[in-house]
Design a protein around this motif. Sequence first.
Motif, short mmCIF file in Angstrom:
data_model
loop_
_atom_site.label_atom_id
_atom_site.label_comp_id
_atom_site.label_asym_id
_atom_site.label_seq_id
_atom_site.Cartn_x
_atom_site.Cartn_y
_atom_site.Cartn_z
N HIS A 176 0.74 -1.32 0.15
CA HIS A 176 0.00 0.02 0.19
C HIS A 176 0.77 1.31 -0.09
O HIS A 176 1.85 1.15 0.83
N PRO A 177 0.61 2.15 -0.84
CA PRO A 177 1.35 3.42 -0.84
C PRO A 177 1.33 4.41 0.31
O PRO A 177 0.21 4.47 0.86
N VAL A 178 2.31 5.06 0.71
CA VAL A 178 2.33 5.87 1.81
C VAL A 178 3.14 7.13 1.70
O VAL A 178 4.22 6.91 1.13
N GLY A 179 2.99 8.34 2.18
CA GLY A 179 3.57 9.51 1.82
C GLY A 179 3.83 10.07 3.50
O GLY A 179 2.83 10.02 4.25
N ILE A 180 5.05 10.24 3.76
CA ILE A 180 5.45 10.51 5.13
C ILE A 180 6.04 11.99 5.20
O ILE A 180 6.71 12.40 4.39
N VAL A 181 5.51 12.67 6.39
CA VAL A 181 6.09 13.96 6.48
C VAL A 181 6.63 14.01 8.08
O VAL A 181 5.95 13.41 8.71
N ASP A 358 -1.33 -0.09 -7.97
CA ASP A 358 -1.79 -1.44 -8.61
C ASP A 358 -1.29 -2.68 -8.05
O ASP A 358 -1.84 -3.92 -8.33
N LEU A 359 -0.39 -2.55 -6.88
CA LEU A 359 0.17 -3.50 -6.26
C LEU A 359 -0.65 -4.04 -5.00
O LEU A 359 -0.17 -5.24 -4.41
#
Length: 373
Positions: A176-181, A358-359
């Motif tokens: 699952h995609p994740v963006g971290i700040v 898509d994964l």
Amino acid sequence: MSVAIRKPSRDESLPHEAGGIAYGRRHGRGAQTNRSGRFEAKTYEPVDDGWESLGDLEALRTEVQEVPARRIITKNDSPDIGFDRSINPYRGCEHGCIYCFARPTHAFLGMSPGLDFETKLFAKTNAAQALERELAAPGYVPRMIAIGSNTDPYQPVERRYRIMRRLLEVLSAANHPVGIVTKSALVLRDLDILQSMAERGLVKVALSVTTLERRLARAMEPRASTPDKRLEAVETLASAGIPASVMVAPVVPGLTDTEIERILERASAAGACEAGYILLRLPLEIGDLFVEWLRANCPDRADRVLSLMRQTRGGKLYDAQWQGRMEGDGPYAWMIGRRFQMAAERLGLDKQHRLRTDLFTPPTLPGQQLSLL
């Protein structure tokens, strides 16, 4: 020092710049006082009665309460941000950034957005299990989850609780995609997971850099990593093949806006692949707290900073209108935005890194029937 008690007026919408004077300061904390939240019937303000001397007050200890989370993914439909879901492993943040726009959330708990926000924290210890449940729900559609958009997932108490690492383990297993700040070099602790996810196009990490001046950073963000440590983290992440970026956030007119180009140049040299910025926001209780901090820490510049803030917010210290609150309005705000844009373009930091969805493979919960297809 004594305490003055008063009932707030219904018409109070802007900070009281003459009130809330801070007498002394707490070592390692950002807020000067523990002003009452907006839902309280009475407010408490410190008043100098001449009996106590100025100087450092007794240090406040951090208290952490472990709480179960019923749900961990928060949805939003804001047109101002590039994601529709986020996770906050903690409520409150020990970094103590005086400008943090998450501070007002402590008022919902009957606590102060001031010192309480930095010292009375809530750890969602079952966050990983809750996330696994929600990702496994029928019909779940994967999109990038933002972590760190509210409170910092790598604040100091994460060393003890390791909630963020367990969340990353769940996200990695589910592709699952994740963006971290974050403002913390502690993110490098999880380099192994981040590198594995980056190889699959599932992660990007942004380090927030407000100023390069060490003393100013320590006053504004007392328990965050130093600016140099954050830029070193960017370099380490980039060297490991992890898309790393820098957020020049917040930009404080008259205080940090002169550093935009220097921060971006340092970010580019460290290997950052993109950058962004946000103009200082002062919603709700943050206005009072920031004015207190500004007059205590930068008295020679306070009036100019407040004047420039009003010039970028239609004459007010804050305007919450959609599609304008992040960048402000007026000539001075336009100049800040144009300077950032030109520097980002010159340094190749104006690109946007997209993550794969898509994964995605939904987790299989204990006792859950496996799919035949």
